[in-house]
Design a protein around this motif. Structure first.
Motif, mmCIF file in Angstrom:
data_model
loop_
_atom_site.group_PDB
_atom_site.id
_atom_site.type_symbol
_atom_site.label_atom_id
_atom_site.label_comp_id
_atom_site.label_asym_id
_atom_site.label_seq_id
_atom_site.Cartn_x
_atom_site.Cartn_y
_atom_site.Cartn_z
ATOM 1 N N ASN A 110 0.845 -1.198 0.000
ATOM 2 C CA ASN A 110 0.000 0.000 0.000
ATOM 3 C C ASN A 110 0.875 1.240 0.000
ATOM 4 O O ASN A 110 1.816 1.352 0.785
ATOM 5 C CB ASN A 110 -0.919 0.023 1.220
ATOM 6 C CG ASN A 110 -2.041 -0.981 1.099
ATOM 7 O OD1 ASN A 110 -2.544 -1.228 0.018
ATOM 8 N ND2 ASN A 110 -2.415 -1.568 2.214
ATOM 9 N N ARG A 145 -6.662 9.161 -6.983
ATOM 10 C CA ARG A 145 -8.023 9.466 -6.544
ATOM 11 C C ARG A 145 -8.537 8.375 -5.612
ATOM 12 O O ARG A 145 -8.204 7.206 -5.773
ATOM 13 C CB ARG A 145 -8.952 9.562 -7.748
ATOM 14 C CG ARG A 145 -8.742 10.830 -8.533
ATOM 15 C CD ARG A 145 -9.762 10.932 -9.613
ATOM 16 N NE ARG A 145 -9.038 10.609 -10.853
ATOM 17 C CZ ARG A 145 -9.592 10.138 -11.940
ATOM 18 N NH1 ARG A 145 -10.877 9.892 -11.982
ATOM 19 N NH2 ARG A 145 -8.872 9.901 -13.007
ATOM 20 N N GLY A 146 -9.369 8.746 -4.672
ATOM 21 C CA GLY A 146 -10.033 7.782 -3.803
ATOM 22 C C GLY A 146 -9.099 7.034 -2.878
ATOM 23 O O GLY A 146 -9.277 5.856 -2.638
ATOM 24 N N SER A 148 -7.608 5.525 0.335
ATOM 25 C CA SER A 148 -8.189 5.095 1.609
ATOM 26 C C SER A 148 -7.202 5.383 2.741
ATOM 27 O O SER A 148 -6.025 5.626 2.491
ATOM 28 C CB SER A 148 -8.509 3.603 1.559
ATOM 29 O OG SER A 148 -7.319 2.857 1.598
ATOM 30 N N VAL A 152 -3.052 3.327 -0.850
ATOM 31 C CA VAL A 152 -3.482 2.908 -2.184
ATOM 32 C C VAL A 152 -2.693 1.655 -2.564
ATOM 33 O O VAL A 152 -1.460 1.674 -2.541
ATOM 34 C CB VAL A 152 -3.219 4.031 -3.211
ATOM 35 C CG1 VAL A 152 -3.607 3.602 -4.606
ATOM 36 C CG2 VAL A 152 -3.946 5.296 -2.810
ATOM 37 N N SER A 167 2.689 0.336 -10.587
ATOM 38 C CA SER A 167 1.345 0.596 -11.098
ATOM 39 C C SER A 167 0.360 0.593 -9.943
ATOM 40 O O SER A 167 0.525 -0.125 -8.963
ATOM 41 C CB SER A 167 0.949 -0.453 -12.134
ATOM 42 O OG SER A 167 0.903 -1.734 -11.549
ATOM 43 N N LEU A 168 -0.653 1.437 -10.081
ATOM 44 C CA LEU A 168 -1.742 1.474 -9.111
ATOM 45 C C LEU A 168 -2.742 0.399 -9.499
ATOM 46 O O LEU A 168 -2.971 0.164 -10.685
ATOM 47 C CB LEU A 168 -2.432 2.836 -9.127
ATOM 48 C CG LEU A 168 -1.563 4.048 -8.827
ATOM 49 C CD1 LEU A 168 -2.359 5.320 -9.026
ATOM 50 C CD2 LEU A 168 -1.039 3.969 -7.417
ATOM 51 N N SER A 169 -3.360 -0.219 -8.503
ATOM 52 C CA SER A 169 -4.338 -1.253 -8.829
ATOM 53 C C SER A 169 -5.596 -0.648 -9.445
ATOM 54 O O SER A 169 -6.336 -1.321 -10.142
ATOM 55 C CB SER A 169 -4.694 -2.052 -7.578
ATOM 56 O OG SER A 169 -5.260 -1.212 -6.616
ATOM 57 N N SER A 170 -5.835 0.648 -9.229
ATOM 58 C CA SER A 170 -7.025 1.319 -9.755
ATOM 59 C C SER A 170 -6.798 1.973 -11.114
ATOM 60 O O SER A 170 -7.696 2.614 -11.640
ATOM 61 C CB SER A 170 -7.485 2.374 -8.756
ATOM 62 O OG SER A 170 -6.468 3.343 -8.586
ATOM 63 N N SER A 171 -5.612 1.815 -11.686
ATOM 64 C CA SER A 171 -5.293 2.508 -12.933
ATOM 65 C C SER A 171 -4.368 1.653 -13.797
ATOM 66 O O SER A 171 -3.651 0.792 -13.298
ATOM 67 C CB SER A 171 -4.609 3.837 -12.608
ATOM 68 O OG SER A 171 -4.136 4.446 -13.784
ATOM 69 N N LYS A 172 -4.392 1.927 -15.081
ATOM 70 C CA LYS A 172 -3.487 1.226 -15.998
ATOM 71 C C LYS A 172 -2.164 1.977 -16.160
ATOM 72 O O LYS A 172 -1.255 1.494 -16.792
ATOM 73 C CB LYS A 172 -4.145 1.057 -17.366
ATOM 74 C CG LYS A 172 -5.319 0.120 -17.339
ATOM 75 C CD LYS A 172 -5.897 -0.070 -18.717
ATOM 76 C CE LYS A 172 -7.080 -1.007 -18.653
ATOM 77 N NZ LYS A 172 -7.680 -1.214 -19.962
#
Length: 181
Positions: A110, A145-146, A148, A152, A167-172
């Motif tokens: 995270n 964004r977003g 927690s 992230v 890489s973010l898990s929420s984005s490519k």
């Protein structure tokens, strides 16, 4: 006799007990004494069947062991002649190194802290204590964004030429990073 000793060593490396390996060796030695080729072949087949059965019973857990362990065990257990043993140690070491590298292809953690250096590149802190920096030649951007309170989720993977990609898990989107701490 060398071949028989190698057979015994291979049986031991395959998880066969010492008693079963000794019995197999005795069976093979008895087969060698038979004059008729057909009887000798049948005897060898019978001995091989017994050895396989003993290996299945005695080494039920051996099938789950990794290739490097069985290669090291075979090298250590089988009394090979010097020509056949030449370089065998390195094979086991190379196999182990390949497996270690495969295991360490990526990490997931995270992202708990983000700041920028003087050049405007990301300095990223992970919850496991690692600190990574965006490489100077990378111009990628992350969209955070977003977020927690726990952070992230990110994945860092090995890339070409010894580099790493975050890489973010929420984005490519990904950025090229290097580890600082």
């Amino acid at each position: 006799m060398k071949k028989l000793a190698m057979l015994c060593g291979a049986l031991l490396a395959g998880g066969v007990s010492i008693n079963a390996a000794a019995q197999t060796l005795d069976d093979v030695l008895e087969c060698r004494a038979l004059a008729d080729a057909g009887d000798r072949l049948a005897c060898y087949d019978d001995a091989a069947g017994k050895a396989a059965e003993a290996g299945a019973l005695a080494g039920a857990g051996a099938a789950s062991s990794d290739g490097a362990d069985s290669a090291r065990t075979a090298v250590a257990a089988a009394p090979l002649d010097p020509v056949a043993a030449f370089g065998a140690e390195e094979l086991a070491q190379k196999q182990e190194a390949r497996e270690d590298k495969e295991k360490k292809k990526s990490i997931t953690a995270n992202l708990v802290g983000v700041r920028f250096n003087n050049a405007g590149k990301y300095i990223i802190t992970l919850d496991n204590g690692q600190v990574w920096r965006q490489t100077p030649g990378d111009s990628g951007e992350l969209r955070l964004r977003g977020a927690s309170p726990d952070g992230v989720p990110v994945t860092i993977k090995r890339a070409a030429f010894g580099s790493y990609r975050l890489s973010l898990s929420s984005s490519k989107r990904t950025i090229r990073v290097e580890r600082l701490e």
